[in-house]
Design a protein around this motif. Sequence first.
Motif, PDB file in Angstrom:
ATOM      1  N   LYS A 175       0.826  -1.219   0.000  1.00 39.98           N
ATOM      2  CA  LYS A 175       0.000   0.000   0.000  1.00 39.98           C
ATOM      3  C   LYS A 175       0.857   1.264   0.000  1.00 39.98           C
ATOM      4  O   LYS A 175       0.487   2.282  -0.576  1.00 39.98           O
ATOM      5  N   TYR A 216      -4.709   3.841   0.012  1.00 40.47           N
ATOM      6  CA  TYR A 216      -5.136   3.536   1.376  1.00 40.47           C
ATOM      7  C   TYR A 216      -4.713   4.639   2.339  1.00 40.47           C
ATOM      8  O   TYR A 216      -3.646   5.233   2.210  1.00 40.47           O
ATOM      9  N   GLN A 255      -9.410   4.801   0.887  1.00 40.41           N
ATOM     10  CA  GLN A 255      -9.790   3.605   1.618  1.00 40.41           C
ATOM     11  C   GLN A 255      -9.286   3.694   3.052  1.00 40.41           C
ATOM     12  O   GLN A 255      -8.111   3.938   3.295  1.00 40.41           O
ATOM     13  N   GLU A 257      -9.481   1.131   5.260  1.00 33.29           N
ATOM     14  CA  GLU A 257      -8.830  -0.144   5.542  1.00 33.29           C
ATOM     15  C   GLU A 257      -8.237  -0.702   4.260  1.00 33.29           C
ATOM     16  O   GLU A 257      -8.906  -0.759   3.241  1.00 33.29           O
ATOM     17  N   PRO A 258      -6.982  -1.134   4.287  1.00 32.31           N
ATOM     18  CA  PRO A 258      -6.383  -1.683   3.076  1.00 32.31           C
ATOM     19  C   PRO A 258      -6.980  -3.028   2.722  1.00 32.31           C
ATOM     20  O   PRO A 258      -7.419  -3.772   3.592  1.00 32.31           O
TER      21      PRO A 258
END
Length: 424
Positions: A175, A216, A255, A257-258
Amino acid sequence: MEASNSAHNKLVSFFQEGKFVDCTFKIKGEEVKAHKLILACASPVFEKMFFGSMPSNEIFLDDVELDVFNQMLDYIYTYKTKITSVTNGWSLFYVAEKYFIKELMQLCLSYIMSNLTMSTLALSFEYSQFYNIHDLKQHCFDSLVDSLNAVICGEYHIKPSTLRAALKQNQLISKEALASFIIVWAIDECRLKNKNLSPESVVQILKDEDIVKYIYKDGVLPLCEYCSVALTKCQCVDEVISKIFILLSKEEVCQEEPLKFLTFDPMPLLCQTKPIFKIARRIDFSEGEEFVSSVSADSTFSVFGLVLCTEMKREQTECETYIGTIAVRFCELNSDDIVKPTVVRSEFFYNSEVYVPLKFPVTLVPEKMYDIRISYRNLDSKFVSSVICSYMGSELSNKFRNSSRLYFYDICGTIIKGVAFYPD
């Protein structure tokens, strides 16, 4: 048979000498003359053009290059043509498809499939998607997803729709690295659209193209892998990129949460792994110490990832995983780094293997020797990092061109289990 060949050769000479020609193509100020009957036999489009309800002997073309049109005529008259590159293959395919010359279309696609390189992979995916060539499109897309880090860093700028499709399938890039790659793409997109290059315009492009959702929250304010300072404050990136990271951290559409990402699990299809023969020894890495593997290539390749051994588990250790870093450097033999090092900080399984995508893909050329330098650091342990080194195969064949190989010179064993590479 001899009479047939003689007649064919005579026909070719008529074309080359301009004898008995009865139609003219005008292409960007130049004229090309040919025989209507011959062209009509090769193409239903030409047949209708010259012998349909509204025939014409003079055709104006503004969407075709002169040399490519002549390539097509050479094929019609001689049944052969020389394709010089993948880009030329697509240009010739466009003309062949325009005039519905099936055999030439297939010849172009066969050449393209056999000569794909890292620099033409995304281009070929986008063209095959446009023409709905399923097998080639799927092959290019699978390869593109595997080598997304190299594609984004390459010279060809991929379309927003291509990037979205690849990001949707991504399981290989962390990420933190993903945010950096996306920002690099967005900066190029900003320049391509002739927009003022500012952090605000770059972030706006990511929002407009529906790409910001693939960044993320915990990946937009990472520590620099080189100086361990937040990217918003370190001197390793320019001011524009630092401000982009700050703006992205405030975006509600990022996002929270990844998606599940395990650097030790996914393996790209383009990755070739070595056969393992037996354990050679244990290597203990004190801080700053590196394992060095020498390698050469017999063709030009783009290397965009390595499969490496992870650290061995000690008897005192209860956990099956550890938090640590792996650093990878590519150098010409006994020389400086070719590109910036790749440093991965993640959770790894002990006694396993990990695929490490390179942040800066490396081009290897024939007749040169290279050093791959690898170092480890276990952030959960007070002990030095230890890795099992094994005797493995000394060469890897390219998955799509078996005659092309990478050669390794590790007489005392190695920790490199595989390499993701593609012709360049």
